[in-house]
Design a protein around this motif. Structure first.
Motif, PDB file in Angstrom:
ATOM      1  N   VAL A   9      14.755  -1.402  -4.217  1.00  0.00           N
ATOM      2  CA  VAL A   9      13.304  -1.285  -4.055  1.00  0.00           C
ATOM      3  C   VAL A   9      12.954   0.099  -3.515  1.00  0.00           C
ATOM      4  CG1 VAL A   9      11.256  -2.246  -2.922  1.00  0.00           C
ATOM      5  CG2 VAL A   9      13.140  -3.761  -3.600  1.00  0.00           C
ATOM      6  N   VAL A  10      11.891   0.678  -4.062  1.00  0.00           N
ATOM      7  CA  VAL A  10      11.382   1.958  -3.587  1.00  0.00           C
ATOM      8  C   VAL A  10      10.037   1.702  -2.901  1.00  0.00           C
ATOM      9  CG1 VAL A  10      10.776   4.329  -4.190  1.00  0.00           C
ATOM     10  CG2 VAL A  10      12.463   3.103  -5.564  1.00  0.00           C
ATOM     11  N   ASN A  11       9.899   2.184  -1.683  1.00  0.00           N
ATOM     12  CA  ASN A  11       8.669   1.996  -0.910  1.00  0.00           C
ATOM     13  C   ASN A  11       7.724   3.161  -1.190  1.00  0.00           C
ATOM     14  OD1 ASN A  11       6.713   1.302   0.917  1.00  0.00           O
ATOM     15  ND2 ASN A  11       7.924   1.756   2.740  1.00  0.00           N
ATOM     16  N   ILE A  12       6.856   2.969  -2.167  1.00  0.00           N
ATOM     17  CA  ILE A  12       5.946   4.026  -2.624  1.00  0.00           C
ATOM     18  C   ILE A  12       4.651   4.047  -1.812  1.00  0.00           C
ATOM     19  CG2 ILE A  12       4.476   4.762  -4.570  1.00  0.00           C
ATOM     20  CD1 ILE A  12       7.368   5.451  -5.031  1.00  0.00           C
ATOM     21  N   LEU A  13       4.182   5.249  -1.509  1.00  0.00           N
ATOM     22  CA  LEU A  13       2.847   5.443  -0.944  1.00  0.00           C
ATOM     23  C   LEU A  13       1.923   5.756  -2.109  1.00  0.00           C
ATOM     24  CD1 LEU A  13       0.951   5.774   1.497  1.00  0.00           C
ATOM     25  CD2 LEU A  13       1.639   8.176   1.602  1.00  0.00           C
ATOM     26  N   LYS A  14       1.225   4.730  -2.598  1.00  0.00           N
ATOM     27  CA  LYS A  14       0.386   4.908  -3.781  1.00  0.00           C
ATOM     28  C   LYS A  14      -0.821   5.793  -3.478  1.00  0.00           C
ATOM     29  CE  LYS A  14      -2.887   2.331  -5.569  1.00  0.00           C
ATOM     30  NZ  LYS A  14      -3.796   3.378  -6.135  1.00  0.00           N
ATOM     31  N   ILE A 230      16.215   1.194  -1.689  1.00  0.00           N
ATOM     32  CA  ILE A 230      16.619   0.262  -0.630  1.00  0.00           C
ATOM     33  C   ILE A 230      17.365  -0.884  -1.304  1.00  0.00           C
ATOM     34  CG2 ILE A 230      15.824  -1.227   1.243  1.00  0.00           C
ATOM     35  CD1 ILE A 230      13.228   0.523   1.224  1.00  0.00           C
ATOM     36  N   ALA A 231      18.598  -1.121  -0.886  1.00  0.00           N
ATOM     37  CA  ALA A 231      19.438  -2.140  -1.506  1.00  0.00           C
ATOM     38  C   ALA A 231      18.810  -3.529  -1.409  1.00  0.00           C
ATOM     39  CB  ALA A 231      20.815  -2.142  -0.855  1.00  0.00           C
ATOM     40  N   ILE A 232      19.072  -4.355  -2.415  1.00  0.00           N
ATOM     41  CA  ILE A 232      18.510  -5.714  -2.446  1.00  0.00           C
ATOM     42  C   ILE A 232      18.916  -6.503  -1.207  1.00  0.00           C
ATOM     43  CG2 ILE A 232      18.450  -7.890  -3.724  1.00  0.00           C
ATOM     44  CD1 ILE A 232      19.005  -6.258  -6.279  1.00  0.00           C
ATOM     45  N   ASP A 233      20.172  -6.374  -0.805  1.00  0.00           N
ATOM     46  CA  ASP A 233      20.648  -7.102   0.368  1.00  0.00           C
ATOM     47  C   ASP A 233      19.891  -6.685   1.629  1.00  0.00           C
ATOM     48  OD1 ASP A 233      22.251  -9.044   1.525  1.00  0.00           O
ATOM     49  OD2 ASP A 233      23.859  -7.656   2.011  1.00  0.00           O
TER      50      ASP A 233
END
Length: 312
Positions: A9-14, A230-233
């Motif tokens: 997962v990528v934590n994007i600042l839209k 960010i890893a799934i785990d």
């Protein structure tokens, strides 16, 4: 350069002006895969946290989308729009100069806890196969059923213009999934008797994803695409771990339930209906739900996979 499959997962600042799907398309190009999905839309005019799932992480998108969220929303009193935000057509204006900040704060208390909301016409909710925003663009208004949502926290953190026709207040909101913040602003205005709309929205968190550790689209384009994943785990780290024996691995990743003989180790305080991570040799295999085995005299738990992460 992406050299191997990416799952995480990528934590994007839209930024403002982009739809959630626009962001998805950019990540599809960067990570060279069609398996990219968002975890709940953020309106084009809004900014803030938008977790994007890549690769096998798309399987867990619903578990992120279902989490609580936090926002900072600006409410402008005395102006009602057809979309309940600043992007819409103004339907009415009212002089709200008589509203005092103290009165505003008191009314906010009425919206904390379990409340009902009617989804706005300019939303993606489907009625009889049609999305509401499609009907809205055609000038139609249809009846919508109220939905239950929960506002955990609602505080004013800044305001200006009290005593003028259209005062503004910036509020901090922590709420359950499915909450429409613009509808919350609209309903607060209705309660005050002057109407209101949401004039700005910043999403500050979704589950564990915070604006403090989000990255901009520019940073993503120019930086190390692998490092920001960010890893799934790690994303599912709040779910307890059940460790499998070797002989149970193949059946679990094929979707079969895990029974007690295949369990090597599990927490002592599990509850029925709880989600857990199924792991072997520290590798995440699946997300599963605990169920009581009614055929077991000891009423032990079995673990039914709801999301297979590892592919054999």
């Amino acid at each position: 350069m992406i050299t191997k499959p990416v799952n995480g997962v990528v934590n994007i600042l839209k930024p403002p002006g982009m739809t959630s799907h626009d962001v998805v398309n950019v990540l599809r190009r960067i990570y060279k895969t069609k398996k990219v999905g968002h975890t709940g839309t953020l309106d084009p005019a809004a900014v803030g946290v938008l977790p994007i799932c890549v690769g096998r992480a798309t399987k867990i998108a619903q578990y992120i989308a279902g989490a609580d969220k936090s926002y900072r929303a600006e409410i402008t009193l005395g102006v009602v729009t057809d979309t309940q935000d600043s992007e819409g057509k103004v339907l009415s204006t009212t002089d709200a100069s008589f509203i005092k900040e103290e009165h505003f704060k008191e009314v906010l208390k009425d919206f904390v806890g379990n409340i009902k909301q009617i989804p706005p016409m300019a939303s993606a909710v489907k009625i009889k196969g049609k999305k509401l925003y499609q009907l809205h663009r055609m000038g139609q208004v249809v009846e919508r059923e109220p939905r239950n949502v929960k506002i955990h926290q609602l505080n004013i953190i800044w305001s200006q213009g009290w005593g003028t026709a259209h005062p503004k207040a910036l509020c901090e909101v922590h709420c359950s999934k499915g909450t429409y913040i613009r509808t919350l602003c609209h309903d607060i205005g209705e309660k005050l008797g002057v109407g209101a709309h949401m004039s700005f929205l910043l999403r500050t968190s979704v589950a564990q994803f915070s604006i403090d550790n989000s990255i901009t689209m520019e940073e993503l384009e120019e930086g190390d695409h692998q490092k920001v994943i960010i890893a799934i785990d790690d994303v599912l780290k709040d779910y307890p771990v059940v460790t499998l024996r070797e002989q149970a691995v193949k059946s679990v990743i094929s979707g079969a339930s895990l029974y007690p003989p295949g369990v090597l180790k599990k927490p002592k305080d599990l509850a029925g209906g709880q989600l857990v991570r199924l792991k072997h040799d520290d590798e995440l295999l699946a997300l599963a739900k605990t169920q009581i085995d009614e055929h077991d005299a000891r009423k032990r738990f079995v673990f039914k996979p709801v999301c297979i992460i590892k592919i054999d």
